[in-house]
Design an enzyme around this catalytic site. Sequence first.
Site, PDB file in Angstrom:
ATOM      1  N   GLY A  16      80.091  73.224  30.763  1.00 25.97           N
ATOM      2  CA  GLY A  16      81.095  74.154  31.263  1.00 25.97           C
ATOM      3  C   GLY A  16      80.612  75.567  31.501  1.00 25.97           C
ATOM      4  O   GLY A  16      81.397  76.513  31.389  1.00 25.97           O
ATOM      5  N   THR A  17      79.341  75.748  31.870  1.00 30.35           N
ATOM      6  CA  THR A  17      78.870  77.116  32.117  1.00 30.35           C
ATOM      7  C   THR A  17      79.517  77.713  33.373  1.00 30.35           C
ATOM      8  O   THR A  17      79.828  78.910  33.401  1.00 30.35           O
ATOM      9  CB  THR A  17      77.337  77.153  32.247  1.00 30.35           C
ATOM     10  OG1 THR A  17      76.909  76.190  33.219  1.00 30.35           O
ATOM     11  CG2 THR A  17      76.685  76.840  30.907  1.00 30.35           C
ATOM     12  N   ARG A  69      89.416  51.671  39.559  1.00 33.28           N
ATOM     13  CA  ARG A  69      89.131  53.049  39.965  1.00 33.28           C
ATOM     14  C   ARG A  69      90.337  53.684  40.671  1.00 33.28           C
ATOM     15  O   ARG A  69      90.626  54.869  40.477  1.00 33.28           O
ATOM     16  CB  ARG A  69      87.903  53.052  40.886  1.00 33.28           C
ATOM     17  CG  ARG A  69      87.472  54.421  41.409  1.00 33.28           C
ATOM     18  CD  ARG A  69      87.009  55.319  40.278  1.00 33.28           C
ATOM     19  NE  ARG A  69      86.551  56.604  40.736  1.00 33.28           N
ATOM     20  CZ  ARG A  69      85.280  56.998  40.734  1.00 33.28           C
ATOM     21  NH1 ARG A  69      84.332  56.183  40.297  1.00 33.28           N
ATOM     22  NH2 ARG A  69      84.926  58.191  41.141  1.00 33.28           N
ATOM     23  N   ILE A  96      83.206  61.239  41.610  1.00 36.61           N
ATOM     24  CA  ILE A  96      83.678  61.490  42.970  1.00 36.61           C
ATOM     25  C   ILE A  96      85.192  61.367  42.976  1.00 36.61           C
ATOM     26  O   ILE A  96      85.750  60.381  42.491  1.00 36.61           O
ATOM     27  CB  ILE A  96      83.036  60.494  43.954  1.00 36.61           C
ATOM     28  CG1 ILE A  96      81.515  60.716  43.996  1.00 36.61           C
ATOM     29  CG2 ILE A  96      83.632  60.648  45.349  1.00 36.61           C
ATOM     30  CD1 ILE A  96      80.781  59.681  44.821  1.00 36.61           C
ATOM     31  N   ASN A 109      83.525  72.170  45.458  1.00 35.94           N
ATOM     32  CA  ASN A 109      82.450  71.542  44.703  1.00 35.94           C
ATOM     33  C   ASN A 109      81.171  72.339  44.937  1.00 35.94           C
ATOM     34  O   ASN A 109      81.065  73.100  45.910  1.00 35.94           O
ATOM     35  CB  ASN A 109      82.263  70.083  45.138  1.00 35.94           C
ATOM     36  CG  ASN A 109      81.512  69.259  44.105  1.00 35.94           C
ATOM     37  OD1 ASN A 109      81.216  69.729  43.010  1.00 35.94           O
ATOM     38  ND2 ASN A 109      81.182  68.028  44.460  1.00 35.94           N
ATOM     39  N   HIS A 111      76.678  72.099  44.791  1.00 36.15           N
ATOM     40  CA  HIS A 111      75.546  71.178  44.840  1.00 36.15           C
ATOM     41  C   HIS A 111      74.258  71.982  44.711  1.00 36.15           C
ATOM     42  O   HIS A 111      74.113  73.024  45.352  1.00 36.15           O
ATOM     43  CB  HIS A 111      75.546  70.399  46.153  1.00 36.15           C
ATOM     44  CG  HIS A 111      74.436  69.394  46.235  1.00 36.15           C
ATOM     45  ND1 HIS A 111      74.392  68.264  45.443  1.00 36.15           N
ATOM     46  CD2 HIS A 111      73.300  69.367  46.997  1.00 36.15           C
ATOM     47  CE1 HIS A 111      73.295  67.578  45.729  1.00 36.15           C
ATOM     48  NE2 HIS A 111      72.619  68.220  46.651  1.00 36.15           N
ATOM     49  N   ASP A 143      85.140  66.492  50.364  1.00 38.91           N
ATOM     50  CA  ASP A 143      85.826  65.485  51.161  1.00 38.91           C
ATOM     51  C   ASP A 143      85.508  64.111  50.574  1.00 38.91           C
ATOM     52  O   ASP A 143      84.979  64.015  49.467  1.00 38.91           O
ATOM     53  CB  ASP A 143      85.475  65.604  52.653  1.00 38.91           C
ATOM     54  CG  ASP A 143      84.014  65.325  52.958  1.00 38.91           C
ATOM     55  OD1 ASP A 143      83.262  64.883  52.042  1.00 38.91           O
ATOM     56  OD2 ASP A 143      83.606  65.536  54.112  1.00 38.91           O
ATOM     57  N   GLY A 145      83.271  62.000  51.303  1.00 41.63           N
ATOM     58  CA  GLY A 145      81.863  61.636  51.265  1.00 41.63           C
ATOM     59  C   GLY A 145      81.145  62.238  50.069  1.00 41.63           C
ATOM     60  O   GLY A 145      81.751  62.882  49.201  1.00 41.63           O
ATOM     61  N   ASP A 147      78.810  65.013  49.108  1.00 39.35           N
ATOM     62  CA  ASP A 147      78.233  66.296  49.529  1.00 39.35           C
ATOM     63  C   ASP A 147      78.268  66.462  51.041  1.00 39.35           C
ATOM     64  O   ASP A 147      77.328  66.978  51.649  1.00 39.35           O
ATOM     65  CB  ASP A 147      76.798  66.427  49.001  1.00 39.35           C
ATOM     66  CG  ASP A 147      76.728  66.357  47.493  1.00 39.35           C
ATOM     67  OD1 ASP A 147      77.650  66.872  46.837  1.00 39.35           O
ATOM     68  OD2 ASP A 147      75.767  65.777  46.965  1.00 39.35           O
TER      69      ASP A 147
END
EC number: 2.1.2.2
Length: 206
Positions: A16-17, A69, A96, A109, A111, A143, A145, A147
């Site tokens: 959680g940084t 899921r 995801i 998000n 990356h 979205d 997908g 990334d």
Amino acid sequence: MSSQAVRLVVLVSGSGTNLQALLDAAADPAYGAEVVAVGADRDGIEGLARAERAGVPTFVERLADHPARDDWDRALAGRIAGHRPDLVVCAGFMKILGTPTLSAFPVLNTHPALLPAFPGAHGVRDALAYGVRVTGCTVMLADAGVDTGPIIAQEAVPVLDDDDEAALHERIKTVERGLLVGVVGRMAREGWTVTGRNFRFGRAGR
């Protein structure tokens, strides 16, 4: 915090940084956003402890507790919706998200690479293996997908001759925290529009 502050639900899976950076920024009313809840896909992580120390409500929705899921996707979306977020932030969340969440809320998000290069779970390792001299981090709208969502902001990080995956990833994460905090603050204060793949700060018509 002002009633006009943008409401954030932050999703975490680990230490959680990035969450802590958002909590620290949101302590200033001028930031324009507040963390109203923190969700996780597992118990006993430091990210949840950070939220609890800050007095922020938490919830856990474990994939293993659901028969499929799709059931987890719907349950997670329901837990998020209960906190009425304006924006959902994945801050090291290692699942995801499904359509029930992505269709209901704007989701940010991060990356650890300069997308569209090196997507997926091993962006730092893949960049080192390819021999690039510069990599970095990306903040995007999520979205369906992996990334592939519209890119909001990126910042470069040089690859040093003696870098290994751990050292490079630590430097990227330091840059990523600042980039994420800056993006969330601007979205909260300025609004945003998305046309196709093109993200712009500022509300429509301004």
